[in-house]
Design a protein around this motif. Structure first.
Motif, PDB file in Angstrom:
ATOM      1  N   PRO A 176      47.708  86.614  14.553  1.00 24.00           N
ATOM      2  CA  PRO A 176      47.584  88.025  14.933  1.00 24.00           C
ATOM      3  C   PRO A 176      48.347  88.353  16.205  1.00 24.00           C
ATOM      4  O   PRO A 176      48.816  89.483  16.382  1.00 24.00           O
ATOM      5  CB  PRO A 176      46.073  88.205  15.134  1.00 24.00           C
ATOM      6  CG  PRO A 176      45.557  86.841  15.430  1.00 24.00           C
ATOM      7  CD  PRO A 176      46.421  85.911  14.613  1.00 24.00           C
ATOM      8  N   LEU A 198      51.016  91.414  15.837  1.00 23.47           N
ATOM      9  CA  LEU A 198      50.529  92.731  16.275  1.00 23.47           C
ATOM     10  C   LEU A 198      50.993  93.157  17.662  1.00 23.47           C
ATOM     11  O   LEU A 198      50.721  94.286  18.067  1.00 23.47           O
ATOM     12  CB  LEU A 198      48.992  92.746  16.249  1.00 23.47           C
ATOM     13  CG  LEU A 198      48.346  92.595  14.872  1.00 23.47           C
ATOM     14  CD1 LEU A 198      46.839  92.402  15.011  1.00 23.47           C
ATOM     15  CD2 LEU A 198      48.626  93.813  13.996  1.00 23.47           C
ATOM     16  N   SER A 209      47.417  98.478  18.452  1.00 25.69           N
ATOM     17  CA  SER A 209      46.982  97.442  17.514  1.00 25.69           C
ATOM     18  C   SER A 209      46.484  96.204  18.249  1.00 25.69           C
ATOM     19  O   SER A 209      45.495  95.585  17.853  1.00 25.69           O
ATOM     20  CB  SER A 209      48.132  97.059  16.574  1.00 25.69           C
ATOM     21  OG  SER A 209      48.545  98.164  15.800  1.00 25.69           O
ATOM     22  N   SER A 210      47.182  95.843  19.335  1.00 23.72           N
ATOM     23  CA  SER A 210      46.784  94.665  20.114  1.00 23.72           C
ATOM     24  C   SER A 210      45.402  94.848  20.712  1.00 23.72           C
ATOM     25  O   SER A 210      44.553  93.958  20.628  1.00 23.72           O
ATOM     26  CB  SER A 210      47.808  94.407  21.219  1.00 23.72           C
ATOM     27  OG  SER A 210      49.079  94.145  20.687  1.00 23.72           O
ATOM     28  N   MET A 262      42.730  94.855  17.850  1.00 24.81           N
ATOM     29  CA  MET A 262      42.457  93.514  17.341  1.00 24.81           C
ATOM     30  C   MET A 262      41.656  92.706  18.357  1.00 24.81           C
ATOM     31  O   MET A 262      40.705  91.999  18.012  1.00 24.81           O
ATOM     32  CB  MET A 262      43.767  92.804  17.019  1.00 24.81           C
ATOM     33  CG  MET A 262      43.611  91.334  16.639  1.00 24.81           C
ATOM     34  SD  MET A 262      42.497  91.040  15.233  1.00 24.81           S
ATOM     35  CE  MET A 262      43.569  91.496  13.863  1.00 24.81           C
ATOM     36  N   THR A 280      38.031  93.852  18.401  1.00 24.42           N
ATOM     37  CA  THR A 280      37.356  93.444  17.166  1.00 24.42           C
ATOM     38  C   THR A 280      36.992  91.961  17.210  1.00 24.42           C
ATOM     39  O   THR A 280      35.871  91.563  16.871  1.00 24.42           O
ATOM     40  CB  THR A 280      38.248  93.721  15.941  1.00 24.42           C
ATOM     41  OG1 THR A 280      38.616  95.104  15.915  1.00 24.42           O
ATOM     42  CG2 THR A 280      37.508  93.378  14.648  1.00 24.42           C
ATOM     43  N   ARG A 284      35.146  95.549   9.343  1.00 21.68           N
ATOM     44  CA  ARG A 284      36.116  96.272   8.503  1.00 21.68           C
ATOM     45  C   ARG A 284      35.535  97.580   7.988  1.00 21.68           C
ATOM     46  O   ARG A 284      36.218  98.621   7.993  1.00 21.68           O
ATOM     47  CB  ARG A 284      36.541  95.393   7.322  1.00 21.68           C
ATOM     48  CG  ARG A 284      37.348  94.170   7.709  1.00 21.68           C
ATOM     49  CD  ARG A 284      37.770  93.393   6.480  1.00 21.68           C
ATOM     50  NE  ARG A 284      38.686  94.155   5.652  1.00 21.68           N
ATOM     51  CZ  ARG A 284      39.097  93.774   4.448  1.00 21.68           C
ATOM     52  NH1 ARG A 284      38.626  92.652   3.919  1.00 21.68           N
ATOM     53  NH2 ARG A 284      39.942  94.500   3.765  1.00 21.68           N
ATOM     54  N   TYR A 290      42.253 100.716  11.510  1.00 27.22           N
ATOM     55  CA  TYR A 290      42.058  99.905  10.301  1.00 27.22           C
ATOM     56  C   TYR A 290      43.379  99.727   9.561  1.00 27.22           C
ATOM     57  O   TYR A 290      43.726  98.616   9.132  1.00 27.22           O
ATOM     58  CB  TYR A 290      41.031 100.586   9.395  1.00 27.22           C
ATOM     59  CG  TYR A 290      40.800  99.885   8.071  1.00 27.22           C
ATOM     60  CD1 TYR A 290      39.921  98.812   7.975  1.00 27.22           C
ATOM     61  CD2 TYR A 290      41.468 100.298   6.919  1.00 27.22           C
ATOM     62  CE1 TYR A 290      39.712  98.162   6.759  1.00 27.22           C
ATOM     63  CE2 TYR A 290      41.270  99.660   5.710  1.00 27.22           C
ATOM     64  CZ  TYR A 290      40.381  98.598   5.640  1.00 27.22           C
ATOM     65  OH  TYR A 290      40.180  97.949   4.428  1.00 27.22           O
ATOM     66  N   SER A 302      46.439 100.047  10.854  1.00 31.01           N
ATOM     67  CA  SER A 302      47.434  99.338  11.669  1.00 31.01           C
ATOM     68  C   SER A 302      47.185  97.832  11.691  1.00 31.01           C
ATOM     69  O   SER A 302      48.129  97.048  11.792  1.00 31.01           O
ATOM     70  CB  SER A 302      47.439  99.896  13.104  1.00 31.01           C
ATOM     71  OG  SER A 302      46.243  99.558  13.776  1.00 31.01           O
ATOM     72  N   LEU A 303      45.926  97.416  11.598  1.00 32.01           N
ATOM     73  CA  LEU A 303      45.617  95.983  11.604  1.00 32.01           C
ATOM     74  C   LEU A 303      45.920  95.328  10.259  1.00 32.01           C
ATOM     75  O   LEU A 303      46.276  94.154  10.208  1.00 32.01           O
ATOM     76  CB  LEU A 303      44.145  95.763  11.969  1.00 32.01           C
ATOM     77  CG  LEU A 303      43.734  96.199  13.372  1.00 32.01           C
ATOM     78  CD1 LEU A 303      42.253  95.886  13.612  1.00 32.01           C
ATOM     79  CD2 LEU A 303      44.585  95.529  14.431  1.00 32.01           C
ATOM     80  N   LEU A 309      43.198  91.906   9.854  1.00 30.62           N
ATOM     81  CA  LEU A 309      41.767  92.134  10.051  1.00 30.62           C
ATOM     82  C   LEU A 309      40.950  91.148   9.228  1.00 30.62           C
ATOM     83  O   LEU A 309      39.994  90.538   9.719  1.00 30.62           O
ATOM     84  CB  LEU A 309      41.411  93.577   9.683  1.00 30.62           C
ATOM     85  CG  LEU A 309      40.008  94.070  10.019  1.00 30.62           C
ATOM     86  CD1 LEU A 309      39.714  93.915  11.505  1.00 30.62           C
ATOM     87  CD2 LEU A 309      39.863  95.537   9.613  1.00 30.62           C
TER      88      LEU A 309
END
Length: 215
Positions: free
Chosen positions: A27, A31, A37-38, A41, A44, A84, A95, A97-98, A102
Motif C-alpha cells: 500500500p 498509494l 489516499s495515504s 489508508m 484505516t 470497508r 473507498y 481511491s483505496l 483496502l
C-alpha cells in the motif's frame, strides 16, 4: 509508565513499521502519489490494527496455539469488512481511491506481525498502546510521502491545485520507490543521530559519576 513510553516510541520511531522495518510496502508504494489516499489508508490501518490487537490480546489465552494464525486472519478480516462497509457508506471517495488495497489490509504484514509478535503475549492495554503507536507511525510515514509525491508530482495537495510546476515522474512507480528510499535514508539518519547523541550524553554522565565517586 516507562513501559508504555517505550512501546509508544518503538512504534512511532525506533521500530517504525514503514521507515525502520520496511513493512507494508504494497500500500505504501501504491498509494503515496496522493496525500488523501495515504492519510485514508493510514487511518484505516490504525483503526484495524488497534482493534485487532485488543481483541487478540483479550483472547490470547483462549485461542489454541496450533490455529492462532488463521484465528488472527479471521479477526482482521472481520474488522476490515466493517471498515470497508463504513467507508463505502460514509466516505465513498476514499473507498474508491483505496480500491483493492483496502481489501489487502487483511494480509498486511504490519497487522499480522503485531498480532503474532506483541498482542498474543501482552495485556489488552499494552496491546492497545502498541496498536495505536504502530498505526500512527504507519499513518505519519505514509502521509509524509503522499504529501511529497502529490505536491511535487502533481502540483496539488489533497486534490487542490497549488502550483503549475510538477515532476510527473514522482507519480509513477519509479518515483514512489525513489521517494520511499529517500525518506527511509533521512529517517534512519535522524534516528541514528539522536541515538549517538544519547549515547554520548550517557557516557558523559557515567564519567562524571565515576569522577565523583573517585573524589
Amino acid at each position: 509508565m516507562n513501559k508504555y513510553k517505550k512501546i509508544t516510541l518503538d512504534g512511532l520511531i525506533f521500530q517504525n513499521p514503514t521507515f525502520m522495518l520496511v513493512l507494508g510496502t504494497c500500500p505504501t508504494l501504491g498509494l503515496i502519489n496522493s496525500a488523501f489516499s495515504s492519510l485514508g489508508m493510514g487511518l484505516t490501518v490504525l483503526v484495524v490494527l488497534t482493534l485487532s490487537n485488543i481483541i487478540i490480546s483479550a483472547l490470547r489465552k483462549v485461542i489454541p496455539n496450533e490455529v492462532r494464525i488463521p484465528c488472527y486472519i479471521v479477526v482482521i478480516a472481520t474488522l476490515v469488512t466493517f471498515a470497508r462497509m463504513f467507508l463505502q457508506k460514509f466516505i465513498p471517495d476514499l473507498y474508491d481511491s483505496l480500491g483493492t488495497f483496502l481489501a489487502l489490509i487483511v494480509v498486511n504484514c504490519i497487522i499480522l506481525g503485531r498480532a503474532e509478535a506483541f498482542a498474543n503475549k501482552h495485556t489488552v492495554l499494552e496491546s492497545a498502546v502498541d496498536g495505536i503507536a504502530n498505526g500512527l507511525g504507519f499513518t505519519v510515514a505514509l502521509t509524509i510521502m503522499g504529501f511529497i509525491c502529490e505536491f511535487f508530482g502533481k502540483g496539488s495537495l489533497f486534490g487542490y491545485q497549488i502550483m503549475d510546476f510538477k515532476i510527473a515522474m514522482l507519480t509513477s512507480p519509479a518515483g514512489a520507490f525513489l521517494i520511499y528510499g529517500i525518506c527511509i535514508a533521512v529517517f534512519v539518519y535522524i534516528v541514528d543521530g539522536f541515538e549517538r547523541a544519547r549515547r554520548v550524553k550517557a557516557n558523559k554522565l557515567a564519567r562524571e559519576n565515576m569522577l565523583k565517586e573517585g573524589v
